[in-house]
Design a protein around this motif. Structure first.
Motif, PDB file in Angstrom:
ATOM      1  N   ILE A   1      14.925  45.921-148.985  1.00  0.00           N
ATOM      2  CA  ILE A   1      14.994  47.182-149.721  1.00  0.00           C
ATOM      3  C   ILE A   1      16.081  47.115-150.786  1.00  0.00           C
ATOM      4  O   ILE A   1      15.891  47.554-151.928  1.00  0.00           O
ATOM      5  CB  ILE A   1      15.218  48.359-148.745  1.00  0.00           C
ATOM      6  N   ASN A   2      17.226  46.533-150.428  1.00  0.00           N
ATOM      7  CA  ASN A   2      18.328  46.405-151.382  1.00  0.00           C
ATOM      8  C   ASN A   2      17.915  45.544-152.581  1.00  0.00           C
ATOM      9  O   ASN A   2      18.192  45.874-153.735  1.00  0.00           O
ATOM     10  CB  ASN A   2      19.542  45.780-150.692  1.00  0.00           C
ATOM     11  N   ASN A   3      17.235  44.437-152.317  1.00  0.00           N
ATOM     12  CA  ASN A   3      16.811  43.529-153.376  1.00  0.00           C
ATOM     13  C   ASN A   3      15.806  44.204-154.309  1.00  0.00           C
ATOM     14  O   ASN A   3      15.878  44.051-155.537  1.00  0.00           O
ATOM     15  CB  ASN A   3      16.207  42.264-152.772  1.00  0.00           C
ATOM     16  N   GLU A   4      14.882  44.956-153.741  1.00  0.00           N
ATOM     17  CA  GLU A   4      13.897  45.657-154.574  1.00  0.00           C
ATOM     18  C   GLU A   4      14.548  46.760-155.396  1.00  0.00           C
ATOM     19  O   GLU A   4      14.154  47.004-156.538  1.00  0.00           O
ATOM     20  CB  GLU A   4      12.769  46.210-153.697  1.00  0.00           C
ATOM     21  N   LEU A   5      15.547  47.418-154.832  1.00  0.00           N
ATOM     22  CA  LEU A   5      16.291  48.424-155.604  1.00  0.00           C
ATOM     23  C   LEU A   5      16.999  47.777-156.794  1.00  0.00           C
ATOM     24  O   LEU A   5      16.993  48.324-157.905  1.00  0.00           O
ATOM     25  CB  LEU A   5      17.328  49.110-154.709  1.00  0.00           C
ATOM     26  N   LEU A   6      17.615  46.607-156.575  1.00  0.00           N
ATOM     27  CA  LEU A   6      18.331  45.915-157.644  1.00  0.00           C
ATOM     28  C   LEU A   6      17.406  45.565-158.800  1.00  0.00           C
ATOM     29  O   LEU A   6      17.800  45.622-159.964  1.00  0.00           O
ATOM     30  CB  LEU A   6      18.988  44.642-157.101  1.00  0.00           C
ATOM     31  N   LYS A   7      16.168  45.209-158.487  1.00  0.00           N
ATOM     32  CA  LYS A   7      15.210  44.820-159.520  1.00  0.00           C
ATOM     33  C   LYS A   7      14.515  46.015-160.166  1.00  0.00           C
ATOM     34  O   LYS A   7      13.891  45.877-161.211  1.00  0.00           O
ATOM     35  CB  LYS A   7      14.148  43.883-158.916  1.00  0.00           C
ATOM     36  N   SER A   8      14.631  47.185-159.532  1.00  0.00           N
ATOM     37  CA  SER A   8      13.856  48.354-159.980  1.00  0.00           C
ATOM     38  C   SER A   8      14.418  49.042-161.207  1.00  0.00           C
ATOM     39  O   SER A   8      13.708  49.791-161.882  1.00  0.00           O
ATOM     40  CB  SER A   8      13.789  49.383-158.837  1.00  0.00           C
ATOM     41  N   GLY A   9      15.712  48.801-161.498  1.00  0.00           N
ATOM     42  CA  GLY A   9      16.353  49.529-162.598  1.00  0.00           C
ATOM     43  C   GLY A   9      16.922  50.868-162.169  1.00  0.00           C
ATOM     44  O   GLY A   9      17.350  51.668-163.011  1.00  0.00           O
TER      45      GLY A   9
ATOM     46  N   SER B   1      12.571  60.207-151.418  1.00  0.00           N
ATOM     47  CA  SER B   1      12.074  60.534-152.754  1.00  0.00           C
ATOM     48  C   SER B   1      12.400  59.431-153.753  1.00  0.00           C
ATOM     49  O   SER B   1      11.580  59.082-154.612  1.00  0.00           O
ATOM     50  CB  SER B   1      12.680  61.861-153.235  1.00  0.00           C
ATOM     51  N   ILE B   2      13.598  58.877-153.640  1.00  0.00           N
ATOM     52  CA  ILE B   2      14.013  57.800-154.549  1.00  0.00           C
ATOM     53  C   ILE B   2      13.169  56.552-154.312  1.00  0.00           C
ATOM     54  O   ILE B   2      12.690  55.916-155.265  1.00  0.00           O
ATOM     55  CB  ILE B   2      15.515  57.500-154.367  1.00  0.00           C
ATOM     56  N   LEU B   3      12.977  56.178-153.049  1.00  0.00           N
ATOM     57  CA  LEU B   3      12.143  55.014-152.736  1.00  0.00           C
ATOM     58  C   LEU B   3      10.724  55.197-153.258  1.00  0.00           C
ATOM     59  O   LEU B   3      10.130  54.262-153.822  1.00  0.00           O
ATOM     60  CB  LEU B   3      12.132  54.771-151.225  1.00  0.00           C
ATOM     61  N   ASP B   4      10.189  56.396-153.111  1.00  0.00           N
ATOM     62  CA  ASP B   4       8.838  56.684-153.620  1.00  0.00           C
ATOM     63  C   ASP B   4       8.780  56.557-155.137  1.00  0.00           C
ATOM     64  O   ASP B   4       7.836  55.980-155.688  1.00  0.00           O
ATOM     65  CB  ASP B   4       8.406  58.094-153.209  1.00  0.00           C
ATOM     66  N   SER B   5       9.812  57.075-155.817  1.00  0.00           N
ATOM     67  CA  SER B   5       9.788  57.081-157.282  1.00  0.00           C
ATOM     68  C   SER B   5       9.862  55.676-157.870  1.00  0.00           C
ATOM     69  O   SER B   5       9.355  55.430-158.964  1.00  0.00           O
ATOM     70  CB  SER B   5      10.925  57.951-157.830  1.00  0.00           C
ATOM     71  N   TYR B   6      10.480  54.749-157.129  1.00  0.00           N
ATOM     72  CA  TYR B   6      10.558  53.365-157.601  1.00  0.00           C
ATOM     73  C   TYR B   6       9.555  52.453-156.902  1.00  0.00           C
ATOM     74  O   TYR B   6       9.637  51.233-157.009  1.00  0.00           O
ATOM     75  CB  TYR B   6      11.988  52.832-157.427  1.00  0.00           C
ATOM     76  N   LYS B   7       8.597  53.093-156.206  1.00  0.00           N
ATOM     77  CA  LYS B   7       7.481  52.370-155.575  1.00  0.00           C
ATOM     78  C   LYS B   7       7.960  51.259-154.629  1.00  0.00           C
ATOM     79  O   LYS B   7       7.443  50.143-154.629  1.00  0.00           O
ATOM     80  CB  LYS B   7       6.544  51.806-156.645  1.00  0.00           C
ATOM     81  N   ILE B   8       8.972  51.602-153.825  1.00  0.00           N
ATOM     82  CA  ILE B   8       9.475  50.675-152.808  1.00  0.00           C
ATOM     83  C   ILE B   8       8.927  51.135-151.459  1.00  0.00           C
ATOM     84  O   ILE B   8       9.239  52.239-150.997  1.00  0.00           O
ATOM     85  CB  ILE B   8      11.012  50.647-152.807  1.00  0.00           C
ATOM     86  N   ASN B   9       8.107  50.311-150.854  1.00  0.00           N
ATOM     87  CA  ASN B   9       7.411  50.688-149.624  1.00  0.00           C
ATOM     88  C   ASN B   9       8.311  50.572-148.399  1.00  0.00           C
ATOM     89  O   ASN B   9       9.100  49.627-148.279  1.00  0.00           O
ATOM     90  CB  ASN B   9       6.172  49.801-149.418  1.00  0.00           C
ATOM     91  N   ILE B  10       8.204  51.543-147.509  1.00  0.00           N
ATOM     92  CA  ILE B  10       8.888  51.491-146.219  1.00  0.00           C
ATOM     93  C   ILE B  10       7.887  51.857-145.124  1.00  0.00           C
ATOM     94  O   ILE B  10       6.909  52.565-145.369  1.00  0.00           O
ATOM     95  CB  ILE B  10      10.108  52.433-146.153  1.00  0.00           C
ATOM     96  N   SER B  11       8.152  51.360-143.930  1.00  0.00           N
ATOM     97  CA  SER B  11       7.258  51.654-142.808  1.00  0.00           C
ATOM     98  C   SER B  11       7.487  53.078-142.315  1.00  0.00           C
ATOM     99  O   SER B  11       8.486  53.725-142.639  1.00  0.00           O
ATOM    100  CB  SER B  11       7.530  50.669-141.666  1.00  0.00           C
ATOM    101  N   LYS B  12       6.558  53.540-141.477  1.00  0.00           N
ATOM    102  CA  LYS B  12       6.702  54.865-140.872  1.00  0.00           C
ATOM    103  C   LYS B  12       7.948  54.906-139.998  1.00  0.00           C
ATOM    104  O   LYS B  12       8.646  55.933-139.940  1.00  0.00           O
ATOM    105  CB  LYS B  12       5.457  55.186-140.042  1.00  0.00           C
ATOM    106  N   GLU B  13       8.265  53.784-139.329  1.00  0.00           N
ATOM    107  CA  GLU B  13       9.447  53.716-138.470  1.00  0.00           C
ATOM    108  C   GLU B  13      10.730  53.899-139.296  1.00  0.00           C
ATOM    109  O   GLU B  13      11.632  54.643-138.897  1.00  0.00           O
ATOM    110  CB  GLU B  13       9.494  52.370-137.738  1.00  0.00           C
ATOM    111  N   ILE B  14      10.804  53.216-140.439  1.00  0.00           N
ATOM    112  CA  ILE B  14      11.983  53.352-141.309  1.00  0.00           C
ATOM    113  C   ILE B  14      12.070  54.766-141.865  1.00  0.00           C
ATOM    114  O   ILE B  14      13.165  55.357-141.936  1.00  0.00           O
ATOM    115  CB  ILE B  14      11.941  52.316-142.456  1.00  0.00           C
ATOM    116  N   HIS B  15      10.942  55.331-142.238  1.00  0.00           N
ATOM    117  CA  HIS B  15      10.903  56.717-142.724  1.00  0.00           C
ATOM    118  C   HIS B  15      11.509  57.659-141.688  1.00  0.00           C
ATOM    119  O   HIS B  15      12.349  58.515-142.006  1.00  0.00           O
ATOM    120  CB  HIS B  15       9.452  57.096-143.028  1.00  0.00           C
TER     121      HIS B  15
END
Length: 415
Positions: free
Chosen positions: A137-145, A208-222
């Motif tokens: 998740i951290n790596n995808e955030l770094l690349k997302s801008g 909301s932030i994860l959704d806006s940058y299209k970073i997928n998380i499992s139901k468990e993480i949610h």
């Protein structure tokens, strides 16, 4: 070369103001129990060494800093770990730090030192979140801008130490926090994701932030994010040792002494690096054309100063950080205009994950790259600004500065 030297002199003034040296003015009195120093961030080791010089009593503790940012200390253990992606060394060091905090008693006083970089270095996932999932998740955030404040909201939602949770573990021991800000606006809750600061908002904000940058998380993480509620904290003393504006003001002072007209544009500049680089070029060109900035006539060289943190949405496979990307975009937009030169650096001395702090541009930048295989636009679109500036020998190297107040930019406009 004289212009480059002048800009680097002003840059060094900004870096000097960002250092922790001489900044510890409010030192706790010795407690009945132990004074324990804990900390994390790119400046945490240098902050620990300076605190030791300012506190003439026994102490112990542990800080976590980035690889290459080690500083010798007398009493405090210094651990190094990975940034911007957390690693096992950071995980193990954070567990040790958290255990020390948990064992502190009401007779102890914990001094917590935090600076930019702590969000990656201070890594301890909440129960049910694997370390590998947090890394992803951290790596995808770094690349997302995503801007740093939004990244830190997500990071704290997955943590058992960020968002004030370290302060909750420290209680009932006394707590004092010292900060070096790398956050636009200097909100303590976002510096290193605020381990000892009362957090604002709700954990749902992270989703909301994860959704806006299209970073997928499992139901468990949610569900874990929803469950990992933010604690309510007691007020404790906190002090800001250095900020982006402090760095800009010292740079402006030195620029004035050198005979320039210094203008501080902002310490909170954010946005895509290539977009903001183009905007800065357009502003410089307009000033050059009008021979004034607002109501200030350009009767001698003017220096535009700015701080903050731009971002890069990675689409190519090149090498480079936000400051070299900003500079390359600016150089392309200036199109060899005479009388305008500039530099941009990350004040920690590392732009992205490369070995440089940033880059310098002038009217000669594009001329130096004027060969068919050095098309600046191609380098920019491939996020390969490091390679571009390395090929024309215009990277800026400072080595790790042992501080961090985010980016510093200076633009020189001659009459």
């Amino acid at each position: 070369m004289e212009k480059e030297k002048a800009l680097k002199l002003i840059m060094n003034a900004a870096l000097e103001a960002a250092m922790p040296k001489g900044k510890f003015k409010h030192i706790p009195t010795p407690p009945k129990g132990d004074l324990i120093l804990l900390g994390a961030g790119k400046a945490s080791a240098s902050m620990a060494a300076e605190f030791e010089n300012s506190y003439n009593h026994p102490l112990k503790g542990l800080v976590i800093t980035r690889y290459g940012h080690f500083t010798d200390t007398k009493f405090v253990e210094v651990y190094e770990a990975s940034h911007p992606n957390p690693d096992q060394a950071g995980l193990l060091a954070t567990q040790k730090l958290f255990n020390i905090a948990n064992k502190a008693t009401k007779d102890d006083h914990i001094v917590f030192l935090i600076s930019g970089g702590a969000s990656s270095l201070l890594t301890l996932p909440f129960n049910g979140v694997s370390f590998e999932e947090k890394q992803r998740i951290n790596n995808e955030l770094l690349k997302s801008g995503a801007p740093i404040d939004k990244m830190n909201i997500v990071r704290r939602s997955l943590s058992q130490i960020k968002g004030g949770r370290l302060a909750a573990a420290i209680f009932p021991a006394s707590l004092t926090t010292y900060m070096i800000s790398d956050i636009p606006g200097d909100d303590p809750a976002y510096i290193g994701s605020g381990p000892t600061i009362q957090a604002n908002g709700k954990n749902e904000d992270a989703i909301s932030i994860l959704d806006s940058y299209k970073i997928n998380i499992s139901k468990e993480i949610h569900n874990i994010i929803i469950k990992n509620s933010l604690p309510q904290l007691h007020n404790t003393p906190r002090y800001m040792l250095a900020t982006p504006m402090m760095a800009l003001k010292n740079a402006a002072k030195v620029a004035d002494e050198q005979g320039f007209i210094p203008i501080i544009l902002s310490d909170t500049l954010e946005g895509e690096a290539h977009v903001e680089g183009k905007k800065m070029a357009e502003l410089a060109l307009q000033i050059k054309k009008d021979k004034k900035y607002k109501n200030i006539n350009l009767n001698k060289p003017l220096i535009l100063l700015s701080g903050g943190e731009t971002t890069v949405t990675v689409k190519g496979d090149g090498k480079g950080g936000r400051n070299t990307e900003f500079m390359l975009s600016m150089a392309i937009s200036l199109d060899k205009m005479k009388g305008i030169s500039a530099l941009a650096i990350d004040t920690d001395g590392i732009d992205g994950i490369e070995d440089n702090a940033g880059a310098y541009i002038s009217e000669n930048t594009l001329n130096k790259a004027s060969s068919p295989n050095k098309n600046p636009e191609n380098y920019l679109s491939n996020n390969d600004s490091y390679t571009f500036f390395k090929s024309i020998d215009d990277l800026i190297y400072t080595s790790p500065t042992l501080t961090n107040v985010n980016d510093f930019r200076a633009v020189l406009i001659e009459p």
